[in-house]
Motif scaffolding. Structure first.
Motif, PDB file in Angstrom:
ATOM      1  N   LEU A  52      -8.275 -35.101 -12.807  1.00 51.56           N
ATOM      2  CA  LEU A  52      -7.209 -35.848 -13.475  1.00 51.56           C
ATOM      3  C   LEU A  52      -5.984 -34.970 -13.729  1.00 51.56           C
ATOM      4  CD1 LEU A  52      -9.357 -37.955 -15.950  1.00 51.56           C
ATOM      5  CD2 LEU A  52      -8.177 -38.754 -13.882  1.00 51.56           C
ATOM      6  N   ARG A  53      -6.212 -33.690 -14.057  1.00 46.55           N
ATOM      7  CA  ARG A  53      -5.077 -32.757 -14.226  1.00 46.55           C
ATOM      8  C   ARG A  53      -4.328 -32.597 -12.903  1.00 46.55           C
ATOM      9  NH1 ARG A  53      -7.967 -29.755 -18.310  1.00 46.55           N
ATOM     10  NH2 ARG A  53      -9.198 -28.696 -16.730  1.00 46.55           N
ATOM     11  N   LEU A  54      -5.079 -32.458 -11.820  1.00 48.91           N
ATOM     12  CA  LEU A  54      -4.451 -32.323 -10.507  1.00 48.91           C
ATOM     13  C   LEU A  54      -3.664 -33.585 -10.164  1.00 48.91           C
ATOM     14  CD1 LEU A  54      -3.973 -30.759  -7.910  1.00 48.91           C
ATOM     15  CD2 LEU A  54      -6.158 -31.635  -7.060  1.00 48.91           C
ATOM     16  N   GLU A  55      -4.226 -34.740 -10.470  1.00 47.59           N
ATOM     17  CA  GLU A  55      -3.516 -35.994 -10.222  1.00 47.59           C
ATOM     18  C   GLU A  55      -2.191 -36.031 -10.988  1.00 47.59           C
ATOM     19  OE1 GLU A  55      -4.408 -40.757 -10.157  1.00 47.59           O
ATOM     20  OE2 GLU A  55      -5.356 -39.565 -11.727  1.00 47.59           O
ATOM     21  N   ARG A  56      -2.206 -35.606 -12.256  1.00 51.33           N
ATOM     22  CA  ARG A  56      -0.963 -35.566 -13.043  1.00 51.33           C
ATOM     23  C   ARG A  56       0.046 -34.602 -12.428  1.00 51.33           C
ATOM     24  NH1 ARG A  56      -4.474 -35.516 -17.473  1.00 51.33           N
ATOM     25  NH2 ARG A  56      -4.123 -33.286 -17.745  1.00 51.33           N
ATOM     26  N   ASP A  57      -0.427 -33.432 -11.998  1.00 52.97           N
ATOM     27  CA  ASP A  57       0.470 -32.451 -11.375  1.00 52.97           C
ATOM     28  C   ASP A  57       1.113 -33.017 -10.110  1.00 52.97           C
ATOM     29  OD1 ASP A  57      -0.172 -30.643 -13.361  1.00 52.97           O
ATOM     30  OD2 ASP A  57      -1.585 -29.508 -12.122  1.00 52.97           O
ATOM     31  N   ILE A  58       0.323 -33.719  -9.319  1.00 45.64           N
ATOM     32  CA  ILE A  58       0.844 -34.310  -8.079  1.00 45.64           C
ATOM     33  C   ILE A  58       1.840 -35.415  -8.404  1.00 45.64           C
ATOM     34  CG2 ILE A  58       0.226 -35.690  -6.054  1.00 45.64           C
ATOM     35  CD1 ILE A  58      -2.391 -34.032  -5.934  1.00 45.64           C
ATOM     36  N   GLN A  59       1.540 -36.238  -9.394  1.00 48.68           N
ATOM     37  CA  GLN A  59       2.464 -37.322  -9.762  1.00 48.68           C
ATOM     38  C   GLN A  59       3.784 -36.783 -10.302  1.00 48.68           C
ATOM     39  OE1 GLN A  59      -0.004 -39.736 -12.314  1.00 48.68           O
ATOM     40  NE2 GLN A  59      -0.701 -40.984 -10.597  1.00 48.68           N
ATOM     41  N   GLU A  60       3.734 -35.657 -11.007  1.00 47.64           N
ATOM     42  CA  GLU A  60       4.982 -35.034 -11.484  1.00 47.64           C
ATOM     43  C   GLU A  60       5.803 -34.498 -10.308  1.00 47.64           C
ATOM     44  OE1 GLU A  60       4.145 -32.006 -14.352  1.00 47.64           O
ATOM     45  OE2 GLU A  60       3.179 -33.414 -15.723  1.00 47.64           O
ATOM     46  N   LEU A  61       5.116 -33.949  -9.324  1.00 48.90           N
ATOM     47  CA  LEU A  61       5.773 -33.390  -8.152  1.00 48.90           C
ATOM     48  C   LEU A  61       6.353 -34.491  -7.261  1.00 48.90           C
ATOM     49  CD1 LEU A  61       6.264 -30.752  -6.509  1.00 48.90           C
ATOM     50  CD2 LEU A  61       4.089 -31.226  -5.387  1.00 48.90           C
ATOM     51  N   ALA A  62       5.604 -35.574  -7.101  1.00 44.02           N
ATOM     52  CA  ALA A  62       5.994 -36.654  -6.196  1.00 44.02           C
ATOM     53  C   ALA A  62       5.633 -38.004  -6.820  1.00 44.02           C
ATOM     54  CB  ALA A  62       5.293 -36.483  -4.849  1.00 44.02           C
ATOM     55  N   PRO A  63       6.472 -38.522  -7.722  1.00 44.21           N
ATOM     56  CA  PRO A  63       6.141 -39.758  -8.440  1.00 44.21           C
ATOM     57  C   PRO A  63       5.839 -40.955  -7.548  1.00 44.21           C
ATOM     58  CG  PRO A  63       8.087 -38.723  -9.370  1.00 44.21           C
ATOM     59  CD  PRO A  63       7.738 -37.966  -8.125  1.00 44.21           C
ATOM     60  N   GLY A  64       6.424 -41.026  -6.375  1.00 43.49           N
ATOM     61  CA  GLY A  64       6.230 -42.196  -5.504  1.00 43.49           C
ATOM     62  C   GLY A  64       5.013 -42.090  -4.597  1.00 43.49           C
ATOM     63  N   LEU A  65       4.335 -40.965  -4.623  1.00 45.99           N
ATOM     64  CA  LEU A  65       3.196 -40.741  -3.741  1.00 45.99           C
ATOM     65  C   LEU A  65       1.961 -41.429  -4.302  1.00 45.99           C
ATOM     66  CD1 LEU A  65       2.426 -39.178  -1.163  1.00 45.99           C
ATOM     67  CD2 LEU A  65       1.767 -37.295  -2.638  1.00 45.99           C
ATOM     68  N   GLY A  66       1.234 -42.135  -3.453  1.00 44.35           N
ATOM     69  CA  GLY A  66       0.009 -42.803  -3.885  1.00 44.35           C
ATOM     70  C   GLY A  66      -1.151 -41.842  -3.991  1.00 44.35           C
TER      71      GLY A  66
END
Length: 67
Positions: A52-66
């Motif tokens: 879940l932490r990794l998912e948050r990091d990815i969403q911060e980096l690329a908000p539009g990425l699924g």
């Protein structure tokens, strides 16, 4: 270790000793290749909190990425 797929085979991309360095390498690679990536799948081995932490990091980096 950082792994990748090459024509259906799993290949060692790079040997990295710590989780922190591996995670940073993953995020750096994602950022570099963002235009080529449409979706990310996060799998974990009984560590949902880190996934879940990794998912948050990815969403911060690329908000539009699924994810």
């Amino acid at each position: 270790m950082l792994l990748r797929f090459d024509e259906g085979k799993v290949v060692v991309e790079e040997k990295i000793r710590t989780f922190k360095k591996a995670k940073q390498k993953l995020l750096d690679t994602l950022k570099r290749d963002l235009g080529l990536i449409k979706e990310v799948c996060i799998m974990h081995a009984n560590n949902m909190e880190e996934a879940l932490r990794l998912e948050r990091d990815i969403q911060e980096l690329a908000p539009g990425l699924g994810t």
